[in-house]
Design an enzyme around this catalytic site. Structure first.
Site, mmCIF file in Angstrom:
data_model
loop_
_atom_site.group_PDB
_atom_site.id
_atom_site.type_symbol
_atom_site.label_atom_id
_atom_site.label_comp_id
_atom_site.label_asym_id
_atom_site.label_seq_id
_atom_site.Cartn_x
_atom_site.Cartn_y
_atom_site.Cartn_z
ATOM 1 N N ASP A 102 43.314 41.165 46.979
ATOM 2 C CA ASP A 102 41.626 41.672 46.375
ATOM 3 C C ASP A 102 41.636 42.571 47.321
ATOM 4 O O ASP A 102 41.143 42.972 47.894
ATOM 5 C CB ASP A 102 40.777 40.761 47.984
ATOM 6 C CG ASP A 102 40.488 39.173 46.025
ATOM 7 O OD1 ASP A 102 41.251 39.181 45.553
ATOM 8 O OD2 ASP A 102 39.612 38.358 46.416
ATOM 9 N N ASP B 206 45.743 39.286 42.459
ATOM 10 C CA ASP B 206 43.826 39.905 41.752
ATOM 11 C C ASP B 206 43.902 41.313 42.624
ATOM 12 O O ASP B 206 42.381 41.429 43.143
ATOM 13 C CB ASP B 206 42.370 38.870 42.499
ATOM 14 C CG ASP B 206 42.808 37.598 41.678
ATOM 15 O OD1 ASP B 206 44.185 37.396 40.674
ATOM 16 O OD2 ASP B 206 42.602 36.475 41.634
#
Length: 690
Positions: free
Chosen positions: A517, A544
């Site tokens: 992230d 991600d």
């Protein structure tokens, strides 16, 4: 993100956005950011930050192609943009500023007749010499760039009429631009004609040169490269209209890498000037020739037996004689990103677009029409107004109406920074010679306990959080260095480096690094638009690490894949949570690589945040080089939702990780791609450095 986390739509074609500074990409195989692409030169400090903050885009423009690369201690080619903008109308003033030691953007406003005829001004390093609209003319002379001169831009000028009455003149070496041993030079949007010798000479080991969008005409010798036994010159020649020139179109001798594309060579029928040859690969030159257009040229493409020449995609109309190729040259995309125009379109493109533009050089910094930026300085050693970035942000007045530049001197700033929604128009800008010189870093993670109780959560873990519109960051690094290995007992390892929750966020020349992230591109609320444009930058992570619901563009950048804390290779580049009828994440003209295992990373998966079935996640990856790390089936499901019910697609990607169209790998048609360009994502916003 707390979860373990196609239908491409037609739209009318729109002209692709051209903004700011062209990319200086590392080689496709380069990992992380070992070769820095810093926005400023080594001498750029806070004065330069203030000077460039209000400057027009043409005064801060930088080169593409080989001139954009980092070598010989120079990071790309951006000319004098760290210095003052001055306007000249006389030879004396032009020579004064062009030969000065300091950087300058020199605007030529009018016709300067050189005395004596044939005078070549000896330009020094860190200069931009630019014509004011179409009025900047140098008559009877030109420019000389000597050994070691570097970081020079010659742009938007007409340089003409040093002709001395002898067509193949051996006595008068009067060139428009001559360089002997120079490097990092960009010659762009000029009209060069009717000189006594050549129009452009790139000689004696000159290198990192880009020549683009020029008109070269009415001369015996257009463009010579070489005059050395050393094989060192790297040169890019694109979108030039070369017409009514007999030879050296160009002649390229002993060039290490010569990349010629989208040029228009024209020999007009019924005139006294007859071409003897077109593009010539000589000596030990390695040349790649792509998508050019040859009209009426005799011997359009020739090579020596010792040279290599790879050609593809060109059009030959009414040509005759030799048209040769052979050998293995090199892959230009291993050095920088570029986009080819169709060869059939090249004549019309260059007839309308080559040469001086009325929009370049015609607005001075004082006439931009907005209040000059306020500059606040930050320095860890106390040699500034503030010692922390957050303290400078706190000093920005609420609801400020004009730009505030926070100029951060080199150093590592271990702090959390938040730019609140009531402080728009803020720029945080490193002042070092490299984006690695100025680092903002912290180590919060989603599961990190907060001092007042609870944990930070994914969004709250950000090292830098931007909630204010019209934010810019440039020439710095933003990291989250949370140590997953040392915190295995902690629940929630998502650790954001940069979170944006605003509209018109421009990230230019930055590094954003982390693990899971890394970059959260969010919006202020689900119903609000949030546009983010990142270029000339790096994003580093593993799971991600580009995610959120914003309308975000990663353009002309490097996305670096990173192994997990335990040394394994597995991850997802993107996790969009796009609202229906909005644009999601667009990766364009970039490179995806990293020191990870082959076929171990997905390009993305669909994040229906909170199980929201109304979302329509979107990622498009186009015109991008993909390493072998990308899986052959590059998209994945998430949270029980099938990615095939959302919007995931590719277009004209290259590299070992690219693949052909299939049900598991949707590819845009040309028509669909026409509606999925950078300009489609950004709408009425044109990001401009300020």
């Amino acid at each position: 993100m707390t979860e373990t986390r196609n239908r491409p739509r037609h739209r009318r074609s729109r002209t692709a956005l051209a903004v700011g500074v062209p990319l200086a990409l590392t080689a496709a195989g380069t990992l992380a950011y070992g070769t820095d692409l810093g926005l400023f030169g080594a001498d750029a400090q806070q004065k330069a930050s203030a000077a460039t903050a209000a400057a027009p885009a043409w005064a801060t423009a930088a080169a593409d192609g080989f001139a954009s690369l980092n070598s010989r201690g120079q990071n790309g080619t951006y000319g004098g943009r760290d210095g003052q903008i001055v306007t000249v109308k006389t030879q004396a003033d032009l020579e004064k500023y062009a030969t000065a030691a300091e950087p300058y953007v020199i605007v030529v406003a009018g016709t300067i007749n050189m005395n004596p005829v044939g005078k070549e001004i000896k330009v020094q390093s860190d200069k931009t010499i630019v014509g004011s609209g179409t009025s900047g003319h140098i008559v009877g002379g030109g420019f000389f760039l000597g050994s070691g001169v570097h970081n020079v831009i010659i742009r938007n000028l007409t340089i003409r009429d040093a002709y001395q009455g002898v067509w193949n003149d051996k006595d008068h070496d009067f060139d428009a631009v001559q360089m002997d041993g120079a490097h990092h030079v960009w010659i762009d949007h000029n009209d060069l004609r009717h000189m006594a010798d050549g129009l452009i000479d790139v000689r004696k080991d000159s290198t990192n040169v880009t020549v683009s969008w020029n008109r070269l005409s009415n001369d015996n010798k257009a463009f010579g490269i070489g005059w050395t036994d050393n094989v060192v010159t790297d040169i890019t020649i694109h979108h030039n209209w070369i017409r009514e020139t007999e030879q050296r179109n160009p002649s390229t001798d002993n060039a290490a890498h010569a990349h010629l594309y989208n040029n228009f060579l024209e020999d007009v029928a019924g005139t006294d000037i007859k071409s003897s040859y077109g593009n010539y690969s000589r000596g030990k030159t390695k040349m790649v020739l792509e998508n050019s257009y040859f009209q009426g040229i005799n011997n359009p493409v020739i090579k020596d037996g010792t040279a290599t020449l790879v050609q593809r995609g060109s059009v030959f109309s009414g040509t005759s004689g030799r048209n040769e190729s052979g050998g293995t040259a090199f892959d230009p995309k291993a050095y920088y990103s570029y986009t080819l125009d169709a060869a059939a379109n090249v004549p019309s493109l260059l007839k309308s677009g080559a040469g001086p533009r009325s929009s370049i050089g015609t607005t001075t910094a004082a006439a931009v029409g907005t209040k000059a930026a306020t500059t606040l300085t930050v320095a860890k050693d106390g040699n500034g107004q503030y010692t922390s970035v957050q303290a400078a942000v706190n000093a920005v007045p609420a609801n400020n109406a004009s730009r505030v530049v926070i100029a951060v001197k080199p150093g590592t700033y271990r702090e959390v920074v938040k730019v609140p929604a009531n402080k728009p128009h803020v720029t945080i800008q490193g002042t070092g010679g490299s984006r690695k010189d100025t680092v903002i870093v912290y180590n919060n993670a989603s599961g990190t306990p907060k001092p007042g109780g609870g944990t930070y959560g994914t969004g709250g873990s950000a090292t830098v959080a931007v909630e204010a519109d019209d934010f810019q960051a440039r020439n710095l690094t933003i990291n989250n260095d949370f140590d997953e290995k040392a915190n295995q007992n902690l629940s929630g390892h998502q650790a954001v480096a940069l979170r944006t929750a605003a509209d018109k966020v421009f990230l230019d020349g930055v590094i954003v690094g982390g693990d899971q992230d890394t970059l959260l591109v969010d919006t202020a609320s689900k119903d609000k638009l949030g546009r983010v444009y990142m270029k000339n930058s790096y994003v580093i992570g593993n799971v991600d690490f580009i995610f959120g619901r914003a309308t975000a563009v990663i353009d002309r950048s490097v996305i670096t894949l990173k192994k997990r804390w335990d040394g394994t290779s597995a991850g997802y580049v993107t996790a969009p949570s796009t609202a229906a009828n909005r644009k999601g994440i667009l990766i364009a003209n970039s490179t995806v690589n990293g020191d990870v295992s082959d076929r171990s990373f997905f390009l993305g998966r669909n994040w229906h945040a909170g199980g929201d079935a109304t979302l329509d996640p979107q990622t498009t990856v186009r015109n991008t080089t993909l390493s072998a790390a990308i899986k052959t089936t590059p998209w994945s499901d998430m949270g029980g939702f099938s990615w095939k019910d959302d919007r995931f697609a590719e277009y004209k990607n290259t590299g070992a990780g690219a693949g052909s169209a299939s049900s598991d790998r949707p590819q845009l048609t040309d028509a669909q791609a026409g509606g999925q360009e950078v300009a489609d994502w950004l709408g009425d916003w044109t990001p401009t450095a300020s």
